[in-house]
Design a protein around this motif. Structure first.
Motif, mmCIF file in Angstrom:
data_model
loop_
_atom_site.group_PDB
_atom_site.id
_atom_site.type_symbol
_atom_site.label_atom_id
_atom_site.label_comp_id
_atom_site.label_asym_id
_atom_site.label_seq_id
_atom_site.Cartn_x
_atom_site.Cartn_y
_atom_site.Cartn_z
ATOM 1 N N ASN A 192 7.216 10.178 3.496
ATOM 2 C CA ASN A 192 5.878 10.764 3.478
ATOM 3 C C ASN A 192 4.966 9.909 2.612
ATOM 4 N N ALA A 193 3.881 9.419 3.179
ATOM 5 C CA ALA A 193 2.949 8.544 2.455
ATOM 6 C C ALA A 193 2.240 9.262 1.321
ATOM 7 N N ASP A 194 2.287 10.582 1.309
ATOM 8 C CA ASP A 194 1.629 11.338 0.253
ATOM 9 C C ASP A 194 2.528 11.551 -0.964
ATOM 10 N N ASP A 195 3.796 11.181 -0.875
ATOM 11 C CA ASP A 195 4.712 11.242 -2.008
ATOM 12 C C ASP A 195 4.610 9.944 -2.811
ATOM 13 N N VAL A 196 5.188 9.930 -3.991
ATOM 14 C CA VAL A 196 5.138 8.739 -4.852
ATOM 15 C C VAL A 196 5.803 7.551 -4.163
ATOM 16 N N GLU A 197 7.024 7.769 -3.629
ATOM 17 C CA GLU A 197 7.734 6.681 -2.946
ATOM 18 C C GLU A 197 6.929 6.160 -1.760
ATOM 19 N N GLY A 198 6.364 7.069 -0.989
ATOM 20 C CA GLY A 198 5.576 6.680 0.175
ATOM 21 C C GLY A 198 4.321 5.920 -0.195
ATOM 22 N N SER A 199 3.660 6.345 -1.238
ATOM 23 C CA SER A 199 2.454 5.662 -1.703
ATOM 24 C C SER A 199 2.774 4.240 -2.164
ATOM 25 N N GLN A 200 3.878 4.097 -2.882
ATOM 26 C CA GLN A 200 4.289 2.766 -3.336
ATOM 27 C C GLN A 200 4.674 1.872 -2.161
ATOM 28 N N THR A 201 5.345 2.449 -1.192
ATOM 29 C CA THR A 201 5.735 1.697 0.006
ATOM 30 C C THR A 201 4.498 1.253 0.787
ATOM 31 N N ALA A 202 3.531 2.138 0.926
ATOM 32 C CA ALA A 202 2.284 1.801 1.625
ATOM 33 C C ALA A 202 1.559 0.663 0.918
ATOM 34 N N ASP A 203 1.514 0.703 -0.392
ATOM 35 C CA ASP A 203 0.877 -0.377 -1.158
ATOM 36 C C ASP A 203 1.637 -1.684 -0.995
ATOM 37 N N LEU A 204 2.954 -1.625 -1.091
ATOM 38 C CA LEU A 204 3.787 -2.820 -1.016
ATOM 39 C C LEU A 204 3.623 -3.554 0.315
ATOM 40 N N TYR A 205 3.602 -2.792 1.417
ATOM 41 C CA TYR A 205 3.529 -3.397 2.749
ATOM 42 C C TYR A 205 2.131 -3.342 3.355
ATOM 43 N N GLU A 206 1.147 -2.970 2.533
ATOM 44 C CA GLU A 206 -0.264 -2.938 2.942
ATOM 45 C C GLU A 206 -0.490 -2.096 4.192
ATOM 46 N N VAL A 207 0.071 -0.912 4.193
ATOM 47 C CA VAL A 207 -0.087 0.014 5.313
ATOM 48 C C VAL A 207 -1.420 0.735 5.173
ATOM 49 N N VAL A 208 -2.220 0.702 6.223
ATOM 50 C CA VAL A 208 -3.513 1.388 6.210
ATOM 51 C C VAL A 208 -3.652 2.393 7.351
ATOM 52 N N ASN A 209 -2.776 2.303 8.341
ATOM 53 C CA ASN A 209 -2.802 3.230 9.478
ATOM 54 C C ASN A 209 -1.451 3.900 9.611
ATOM 55 N N TYR A 210 -1.489 5.187 9.937
ATOM 56 C CA TYR A 210 -0.257 5.969 10.039
ATOM 57 C C TYR A 210 -0.125 6.539 11.437
ATOM 58 N N PRO A 211 1.096 6.706 11.887
ATOM 59 C CA PRO A 211 2.353 6.354 11.241
ATOM 60 C C PRO A 211 2.576 4.844 11.270
ATOM 61 N N ALA A 212 3.453 4.385 10.400
ATOM 62 C CA ALA A 212 3.821 2.969 10.361
ATOM 63 C C ALA A 212 5.336 2.885 10.425
ATOM 64 N N ILE A 213 5.825 2.019 11.277
ATOM 65 C CA ILE A 213 7.262 1.763 11.354
ATOM 66 C C ILE A 213 7.476 0.391 10.739
ATOM 67 N N ILE A 214 8.340 0.364 9.725
ATOM 68 C CA ILE A 214 8.548 -0.846 8.936
ATOM 69 C C ILE A 214 10.011 -1.265 9.038
ATOM 70 N N VAL A 215 10.232 -2.533 9.388
ATOM 71 C CA VAL A 215 11.573 -3.101 9.426
ATOM 72 C C VAL A 215 11.629 -4.153 8.330
ATOM 73 N N THR A 216 12.604 -4.014 7.426
ATOM 74 C CA THR A 216 12.739 -4.970 6.322
ATOM 75 C C THR A 216 14.161 -5.514 6.265
ATOM 76 N N ALA A 217 14.293 -6.661 5.632
ATOM 77 C CA ALA A 217 15.616 -7.211 5.339
ATOM 78 C C ALA A 217 16.193 -6.421 4.165
ATOM 79 N N ASP A 218 17.455 -6.635 3.867
ATOM 80 C CA ASP A 218 18.088 -5.920 2.766
ATOM 81 C C ASP A 218 17.404 -6.182 1.423
ATOM 82 N N ASP A 219 16.785 -7.344 1.292
ATOM 83 C CA ASP A 219 16.092 -7.666 0.032
ATOM 84 C C ASP A 219 14.672 -7.104 -0.022
ATOM 85 N N GLY A 220 14.261 -6.399 1.033
ATOM 86 C CA GLY A 220 12.936 -5.782 1.059
ATOM 87 C C GLY A 220 11.858 -6.626 1.712
ATOM 88 N N SER A 221 12.192 -7.855 2.108
ATOM 89 C CA SER A 221 11.181 -8.691 2.756
ATOM 90 C C SER A 221 10.870 -8.145 4.148
#
Length: 89
Positions: A36-65
């Motif tokens: 949930n983008a409205d939670d702390v984890e979600g807000s941090q994730t949105a900032d990290l990956y520059e998400v501005v439109n929802y929903p967003a599906i994000i695929v990352t490597a194990d290191d977070g890239s």
């Protein structure tokens, strides 16, 4: 490799997101983490990956890239997400 859906609860796309998650699990046997983008984890994730439109599906490597991101109401197909999830596992 990690796949997650970043969404906003109680939004117009909330139902679309839950349907996508259900269909993905039914067709692939795998689950996608919903954040949930409205939670702390979600807000941090949105900032990290520059998400501005929802929903967003994000695929990352194990290191977070970032490998692939889809943003906005036009969600990718389950096949597209599965392809990135499988090729980058």
């Amino acid at each position: 490799m990690k796949v997650m859906v970043l969404y906003r609860s109680n939004s117009e796309s909330d139902r679309q997101t839950s349907d996508f998650l259900h269909d993905y699990e039914r067709q692939t046997g795998k689950t996608i983490q919903a954040v949930n983008a409205d939670d702390v984890e979600g807000s941090q994730t949105a900032d990290l990956y520059e998400v501005v439109n929802y929903p967003a599906i994000i695929v990352t490597a194990d290191d977070g890239s970032l490998i692939k991101i889809w943003q906005g109401p036009q969600l990718p197909t389950i096949s597209e997400v599965s392809y990135y999830a499988a090729t980058n596992a």
